[in-house]
Design a protein around this motif. Structure first.
Motif, PDB file in Angstrom:
ATOM      1  N   ARG A  87      17.143 -51.041 -63.842  1.00  0.00           N
ATOM      2  CA  ARG A  87      17.250 -49.858 -64.625  1.00  0.00           C
ATOM      3  C   ARG A  87      18.380 -49.610 -65.282  1.00  0.00           C
ATOM      4  NH1 ARG A  87      19.679 -44.691 -64.048  1.00  0.00           N
ATOM      5  NH2 ARG A  87      18.416 -43.121 -64.875  1.00  0.00           N
ATOM      6  N   GLU A  88      19.561 -50.183 -64.740  1.00  0.00           N
ATOM      7  CA  GLU A  88      20.824 -49.942 -65.396  1.00  0.00           C
ATOM      8  C   GLU A  88      20.929 -50.933 -66.809  1.00  0.00           C
ATOM      9  OE1 GLU A  88      22.992 -47.628 -64.970  1.00  0.00           O
ATOM     10  OE2 GLU A  88      22.549 -47.059 -63.318  1.00  0.00           O
ATOM     11  N   ASP A 110      19.893 -51.900 -54.240  1.00  0.00           N
ATOM     12  CA  ASP A 110      19.881 -52.221 -55.669  1.00  0.00           C
ATOM     13  C   ASP A 110      21.380 -53.051 -55.745  1.00  0.00           C
ATOM     14  OD1 ASP A 110      17.595 -50.996 -56.086  1.00  0.00           O
ATOM     15  OD2 ASP A 110      18.554 -48.959 -56.294  1.00  0.00           O
ATOM     16  N   LYS A 165       9.125 -53.373 -60.004  1.00  0.00           N
ATOM     17  CA  LYS A 165       8.626 -52.276 -58.874  1.00  0.00           C
ATOM     18  C   LYS A 165       7.393 -52.550 -58.066  1.00  0.00           C
ATOM     19  CE  LYS A 165       8.139 -47.342 -58.201  1.00  0.00           C
ATOM     20  NZ  LYS A 165       8.012 -45.776 -58.938  1.00  0.00           N
ATOM     21  N   ALA A 182      12.651 -41.128 -71.688  1.00  0.00           N
ATOM     22  CA  ALA A 182      12.384 -42.252 -70.982  1.00  0.00           C
ATOM     23  C   ALA A 182      11.068 -42.056 -70.096  1.00  0.00           C
ATOM     24  CB  ALA A 182      13.562 -42.555 -70.184  1.00  0.00           C
ATOM     25  N   ASP A 226      21.427 -53.356 -61.665  1.00  0.00           N
ATOM     26  CA  ASP A 226      19.998 -53.504 -61.219  1.00  0.00           C
ATOM     27  C   ASP A 226      19.142 -53.272 -62.681  1.00  0.00           C
ATOM     28  OD1 ASP A 226      19.920 -50.769 -62.066  1.00  0.00           O
ATOM     29  OD2 ASP A 226      19.488 -50.205 -59.648  1.00  0.00           O
ATOM     30  N   MET A 270      10.285 -53.125 -65.757  1.00  0.00           N
ATOM     31  CA  MET A 270      10.617 -52.441 -64.695  1.00  0.00           C
ATOM     32  C   MET A 270       9.443 -51.884 -64.016  1.00  0.00           C
ATOM     33  SD  MET A 270      13.745 -50.002 -65.525  1.00  0.00           S
ATOM     34  CE  MET A 270      12.799 -48.332 -66.093  1.00  0.00           C
ATOM     35  N   HIS A 276      18.118 -51.964 -68.312  1.00  0.00           N
ATOM     36  CA  HIS A 276      17.211 -51.353 -69.247  1.00  0.00           C
ATOM     37  C   HIS A 276      18.013 -50.176 -69.992  1.00  0.00           C
ATOM     38  CE1 HIS A 276      13.543 -49.795 -71.026  1.00  0.00           C
ATOM     39  NE2 HIS A 276      13.466 -48.551 -70.302  1.00  0.00           N
ATOM     40  N   ILE A 277      18.635 -49.297 -69.434  1.00  0.00           N
ATOM     41  CA  ILE A 277      19.262 -48.331 -70.226  1.00  0.00           C
ATOM     42  C   ILE A 277      20.447 -48.854 -71.277  1.00  0.00           C
ATOM     43  CG2 ILE A 277      21.001 -46.393 -69.974  1.00  0.00           C
ATOM     44  CD1 ILE A 277      19.831 -45.556 -67.481  1.00  0.00           C
ATOM     45  N   TRP A 317      21.149 -42.179 -69.456  1.00  0.00           N
ATOM     46  CA  TRP A 317      20.624 -42.275 -70.936  1.00  0.00           C
ATOM     47  C   TRP A 317      21.439 -41.514 -71.865  1.00  0.00           C
ATOM     48  CZ3 TRP A 317      17.054 -45.606 -72.715  1.00  0.00           C
ATOM     49  CH2 TRP A 317      16.327 -46.204 -71.724  1.00  0.00           C
ATOM     50  N   GLU A 324      10.709 -51.475 -70.240  1.00  0.00           N
ATOM     51  CA  GLU A 324       9.678 -50.465 -69.558  1.00  0.00           C
ATOM     52  C   GLU A 324       8.678 -51.394 -68.712  1.00  0.00           C
ATOM     53  OE1 GLU A 324      10.335 -47.525 -68.833  1.00  0.00           O
ATOM     54  OE2 GLU A 324      11.217 -46.703 -70.462  1.00  0.00           O
ATOM     55  N   LYS A 344       7.964 -42.188 -72.520  1.00  0.00           N
ATOM     56  CA  LYS A 344       8.407 -43.333 -73.510  1.00  0.00           C
ATOM     57  C   LYS A 344       8.076 -43.150 -74.924  1.00  0.00           C
ATOM     58  CE  LYS A 344       7.108 -46.109 -69.032  1.00  0.00           C
ATOM     59  NZ  LYS A 344       7.366 -44.775 -68.595  1.00  0.00           N
TER      60      LYS A 344
END
Length: 456
Positions: free
Chosen positions: A399-400, A393, A156, A425, A397, A152, A402-403, A268, A149, A428
């Protein structure tokens, strides 16, 4: 590097059997990707097996100047520098560093590749992003959920592109299977997925403690992780210890879960559960499971994982693979091939890995190279460079990444707690589970600060 000054010279086109597929998805991107006509300034953190492999694939598809290499193993670092120099124009050697922070401070790098053990990924990626670089980050992106998290949030904030090394998304024969079979609806209603790995990849020895050699900085290698008694150079063996990674689930399940999520457009999981333990290889020092099952629950779809680091695979043709079940057919896929079998009488569709031996003959003399994954990694690098150029992206990327990473971490947490977990998510937290929520961030060794501070 300012993305508006990032220019691709389209006069030179990519080579090889994957060119048509790569060009169709990326456009006519060439060998020279240069900001203001200069070579990209590149650094690598972690010069072991896959770090070098990733770097060499990037050097094959883009005009780069490798300015720095970093490793805590002086012997490995020196050997890597010689190999890189052989591939550089004019055989220019990169500068060698034992502390990645010094490399980031001294070199203004456009791209940083990170191929260190998992426990370093999030912290090094955050520091590299803050230095102004775009990142190619090996999976998993973190060893706890809040590390991911925080990473990310930093990416950003600084507007940097991160491509995660989940190159199944760039594997030519799996792209073909997705386009020809999944996207056209040939599977019908998809309601079950199985994923597995039966490789004997867990360290099975009980190694004695030993003195740390003078060419290896074990304290820096350990970094924020717990400091174990030294029992030999931990290259590759670190994967057998939960102090440094997420076990076979975090190493191998992540690839297959991510491939399935990409193929089916899944986000998710709603809930994750897991069972397993050390059932057979009890004499080893390794503390990762030798047997584990996990269930990732999505809407009207369960993705079920199993690994064993002992015994024989269920299907010797697919020792590490996934199987997607639809009411009209079944698709099996691996890093080597795919096969679609329809429920009713019809044609069985197959595809296999595309090698590029003739297009890239240097691959044949590269030690420890996985020839079957080299085309996928080259495509993954091209996609990464295209995303930087287009300010879009990449296919894998952050986010993908991280999931898929967090889902595997949550499976291990569910195993440890012996109950299913649902991750929120947005907030958190683990839903209705304060005890599990505390485990989203693990303790760092004294002297190191967890990057969760980036979230507050």
């Amino acid at each position: 590097m300012d993305k508006t000054n990032f220019h691709i010279d389209r006069r030179h086109f990519i080579k090889g059997a994957t060119a048509a597929m790569a060009l169709s998805s990326l456009g006519a991107y060439g060998m020279d990707l240069t900001p203001n006509g200069r070579a990209l300034k590149v650094g690598l953190i972690g010069t072991g097996w896959y770090g070098k492999s990733d770097l060499f694939r990037l050097m094959q598809v883009a005009n780069v100047s490798v300015l720095g290499l970093c490793d805590v193993d002086a012997r490995q670092l020196s050997a890597a520098a010689k190999l890189v120099a052989q591939r550089q124009p004019k055989h220019t050697p990169p500068k060698q560093y034992t502390d990645y922070r010094k490399m980031l401070a001294e070199q203004r790098l456009d791209i940083v590749l990170i191929g260190t053990p998992d426990h370093w990924h999030a912290m090094q990626a955050i520091d590299a992003i803050k230095s102004g670089a775009h990142i190619y980050l090996q999976k998993p992106i973190s060893v706890d959920v809040l590390e991911g998290e925080a990473l990310m949030a930093v990416a950003k904030k600084y507007g940097k592109t991160v491509q995660v090394g989940m190159q199944r998304r760039s594997t030519p024969h799996l792209i073909e299977a997705k386009q020809k079979i999944v996207d056209t609806g040939m599977l019908g209603n998809i309601a079950h997925v199985e994923m597995w790995c039966y490789y004997h990849m867990r360290d099975t020895k009980n190694r004695p403690t030993a003195p740390v050699p003078d060419y290896f900085d074990y304290d820096m290698w350990t970094g924020p992780a717990p400091l174990r008694s030294f029992d030999g150079i931990p290259h590759r063996r670190w994967r057998s210890f939960m102090e440094y990674g997420n076990g076979i689930v975090g190493d191998m399940c992540i690839h297959m879960l991510d491939a399935v999520r990409w193929m089916l457009g899944l986000g998710w999981p709603k809930r994750i559960s897991s069972t397993g333990g050390i059932y057979v290889q009890k004499d080893a020092k390794a503390n990762t499971t030798d047997t584990q099952n996990a269930i990732f629950e999505f809407d009207e779809l369960d993705c079920v994982w199993q690994h064993r680091s002992w015994g024989t695979p269920d299907d010797p043709e697919y020792p590490w693979a996934f199987k997607i079940y639809g009411d009209k057919g079944t698709l099996t896929g691996s890093v080597f091939k795919y096969e679609f079998v329809p429920v009713k009488k019809g044609k069985i569709l197959t595809g296999k890995v595309r090698y590029e031996r003739e297009e890239y003959p240097e691959d044949l003399s590269e030690a420890d190279i996985e020839l079957h994954t080299a085309p996928a990694t080259r495509n993954h690098m091209l996609d990464f460079l295209s995303a930087i150029d287009q300010n879009s992206d990449p296919v894998a990327d952050l986010r993908e990444g991280h999931i898929s990473t967090a889902s595997c971490i949550l499976a291990n947490m569910a195993l440890a707690l012996k109950r299913p977990l649902s991750y929120d998510a947005i907030n958190k937290v683990i839903v209705n589970d304060p005890e599990a929520t505390k485990l989203l961030q693990r303790a760092y060794r004294e002297g190191w600060q967890h990057p969760s501070k980036e979230l507050f």
